[in-house]
Each structure stands twice: as structure tokens, then as C-alpha cells.
Enzyme design. Structure first.
Site, PDB file in Angstrom:
ATOM      1  CG  HIS A   1      -1.914  -1.012   1.368  1.00 49.95           C
ATOM      2  ND1 HIS A   1      -2.089  -1.760   2.517  1.00 49.95           N
ATOM      3  CD2 HIS A   1      -2.845  -1.445   0.491  1.00 49.95           C
ATOM      4  CE1 HIS A   1      -3.103  -2.603   2.333  1.00 49.95           C
ATOM      5  NE2 HIS A   1      -3.564  -2.446   1.110  1.00 49.95           N
TER       6      HIS A   1
ATOM      7  CE  LYS B   1     -13.235  -6.751   3.004  1.00 46.07           C
ATOM      8  NZ  LYS B   1     -12.031  -6.150   2.414  1.00 46.07           N
TER       9      LYS B   1
ATOM     10  NE  ARG C   1      -2.302  -7.584  -4.388  1.00 50.45           N
ATOM     11  CZ  ARG C   1      -3.040  -7.986  -3.387  1.00 50.45           C
ATOM     12  NH1 ARG C   1      -2.510  -8.132  -2.200  1.00 50.45           N
ATOM     13  NH2 ARG C   1      -4.313  -8.265  -3.544  1.00 50.45           N
TER      14      ARG C   1
ATOM     15  CB  SER D   1      -4.299  -6.498   4.493  1.00 54.17           C
ATOM     16  OG  SER D   1      -3.844  -5.240   4.107  1.00 54.17           O
TER      17      SER D   1
HETATM   18  O1  PNS Z   1      -8.881  -2.777   0.307  1.00 53.28           O
HETATM   19  P1  PNS Z   1     -10.175  -3.255  -0.271  1.00 53.28           P
HETATM   20  O2  PNS Z   1     -10.959  -4.023   0.768  1.00 53.28           O
HETATM   21  O3  PNS Z   1      -9.995  -4.024  -1.546  1.00 53.28           O
HETATM   22  O4  PNS Z   1     -11.015  -1.935  -0.616  1.00 53.28           O
HETATM   23  C1  PNS Z   1     -12.317  -2.014  -1.123  1.00 53.28           C
HETATM   24  C2  PNS Z   1     -13.011  -0.647  -1.046  1.00 53.28           C
HETATM   25  C3  PNS Z   1     -13.016  -0.134   0.378  1.00 53.28           C
HETATM   26  C4  PNS Z   1     -12.293   0.345  -1.925  1.00 53.28           C
HETATM   27  C5  PNS Z   1     -14.474  -0.830  -1.576  1.00 53.28           C
HETATM   28  O5  PNS Z   1     -15.099  -1.868  -0.869  1.00 53.28           O
HETATM   29  C6  PNS Z   1     -15.311   0.435  -1.436  1.00 53.28           C
HETATM   30  O6  PNS Z   1     -15.152   1.359  -2.190  1.00 53.28           O
HETATM   31  N1  PNS Z   1     -16.198   0.459  -0.424  1.00 53.28           N
HETATM   32  C7  PNS Z   1     -17.075   1.580  -0.169  1.00 53.28           C
HETATM   33  C8  PNS Z   1     -18.526   1.231  -0.512  1.00 53.28           C
HETATM   34  C9  PNS Z   1     -18.754   1.321  -2.000  1.00 53.28           C
HETATM   35  O7  PNS Z   1     -18.634   2.378  -2.608  1.00 53.28           O
HETATM   36  N2  PNS Z   1     -19.112   0.183  -2.603  1.00 53.28           N
HETATM   37  C10 PNS Z   1     -19.337   0.088  -4.030  1.00 53.28           C
HETATM   38  C11 PNS Z   1     -18.022  -0.063  -4.773  1.00 53.28           C
HETATM   39  S1  PNS Z   1     -18.300  -0.837  -6.271  1.00 53.28           S
END
Ligand code: PNS
Length: 160
Positions: free
Chosen positions: A17, A41, A90, A128
């Protein structure tokens, strides 16, 4: 001023990150690292701890802001007046999920673009989830996370 948002769970921040944030910085005037509050989560660190760790890592960098957000990412983008989302890639396995998310965000808010940056080779395999598993089994975290994050992980799992 062009601001990009780098959203994620960051549970916890890894060197992968941090590498992405460092790569994004020269491209934008400012970078907001946005920690998602995702109640669905089961996270190891709460949001405040995750924000703290990221702030600690970038404390000497005035162009990086760290915040948490809840709700839809696109609403957060609008509130921050940001038109760019940064995500790290990645391996091929990341692609499908990222493709779906970027297109869904585009459908919800066409004015914003998602930019993918390739993680440095050293971090292709760092996630993570694996970091949490290694920490829970008392494994070596050298090179995977910043030292202050490793300390927090060790404390979480009673290693010190
Ligand atoms: O590190 P991650 O878990 O891959 O991040 C995912 C994240 C937090 C970027 C994604 O779940 C997100 O944007 N969540 C906020 C809610 C949202 O907007 N959901 C619709 C996205 S398509």
C-alpha cells in the site's frame, strides 16, 4: 488542485500500500488515503487504529491526508471534490474484482476515473490478509509492513 483518493480497507497498511501511495504522489497535487468503514467485514484493527497507522507512516508528507469514510466511495469523492481514484494492482487475480469495482463506480459517477498503478515487484505477493495470518502465527513480518505496523500486529496477537 488535483486530488486523488486512494481507498481501501488497509487492515493493516502493508508496504505494498505504501508503495502505491508513493507512486501516486508525484502524479497529483494531493493524495487522500481513505479507510473504508465496512461493518460487514470482520476487521482486525478498528478504523481509528488503521487511520492512525497510516498517519504515522506518512507523518512527514504534507501532501498526504488520511481519513475514514463510510457509505459509497463515489459520494465521498463528490464530497472531497476528487475525480480520480487510485488502486494498486498486483497480479492478474486482482483484475476481475478491480474491473468490476471500477466499472460500478463509473456507472454511479461517470465524472470520476479509476487509475491503476502497478505495485513494485517486491510487493506482488503482499496482502493484508496474508500479513494478518502470518502475524497470528507469529511469523516474520520483515519487509511486509512498516515496523510500527509490525509492532501493533505483535501486540494484537500477544507476541509482546
Ligand atoms: O482494500 P479493499 O478491501 O480491496 O477496498 C475495497 C473498497 C473499500 C475500496 C471498496 O469496498 C469500497 O469502495 N467500499 C465503499 C462502498 C462502495 O462504494 N461500494 C461500491 C463499490 S463498487
Amino acid at each position: 488542485m488535483s486530488i486523488a483518493v486512494y481507498p481501501g480497507s488497509f487492515d493493516p497498511l502493508t508496504n505494498g500500500h505504501a508503495d502505491i501511495a508513493a507512486r501516486a504522489l508525484p502524479i497529483f497535487d494531493g493524495l487522500v488515503i481513505a479507510v473504508a468503514v465496512n461493518n460487514a467485514k470482520n476487521s482486525l484493527f478498528d478504523v481509528a487504529e488503521r487511520v492512525e497507522m497510516i498517519r504515522e507512516e506518512f507523518k512527514d508528507n504534507p501532501n498526504i491526508e488520511v481519513e475514514s469514510f463510510s457509505g459509497l466511495l463515489v459520494e465521498y469523492l463528490k464530497a472531497r471534490k476528487a475525480k480520480a481514484v487510485v488502486r494498486g494492482l498486483r497480479a492478474v487475480s486482482d483484475f476481475e474484482y478491480e474491473f468490476q469495482m471500477a466499472n460500478m463506480n463509473r456507472k454511479l459517477y461517470p465524472e470520476a476515473e479509476t487509475l491503476f498503478l502497478m505495485t513494485g515487484q517486491r510487493y506482488f505477493y503482499v496482502s493484508s490478509r496474508m500479513v494478518r495470518e502470518i502475524a497470528s502465527l507469529n511469523g516474520c513480518l520483515n519487509g511486509l509492513v512498516p515496523d510500527h505496523v509490525a509492532l501493533r500486529l505483535q501486540k494484537k496477537f500477544g507476541g509482546m
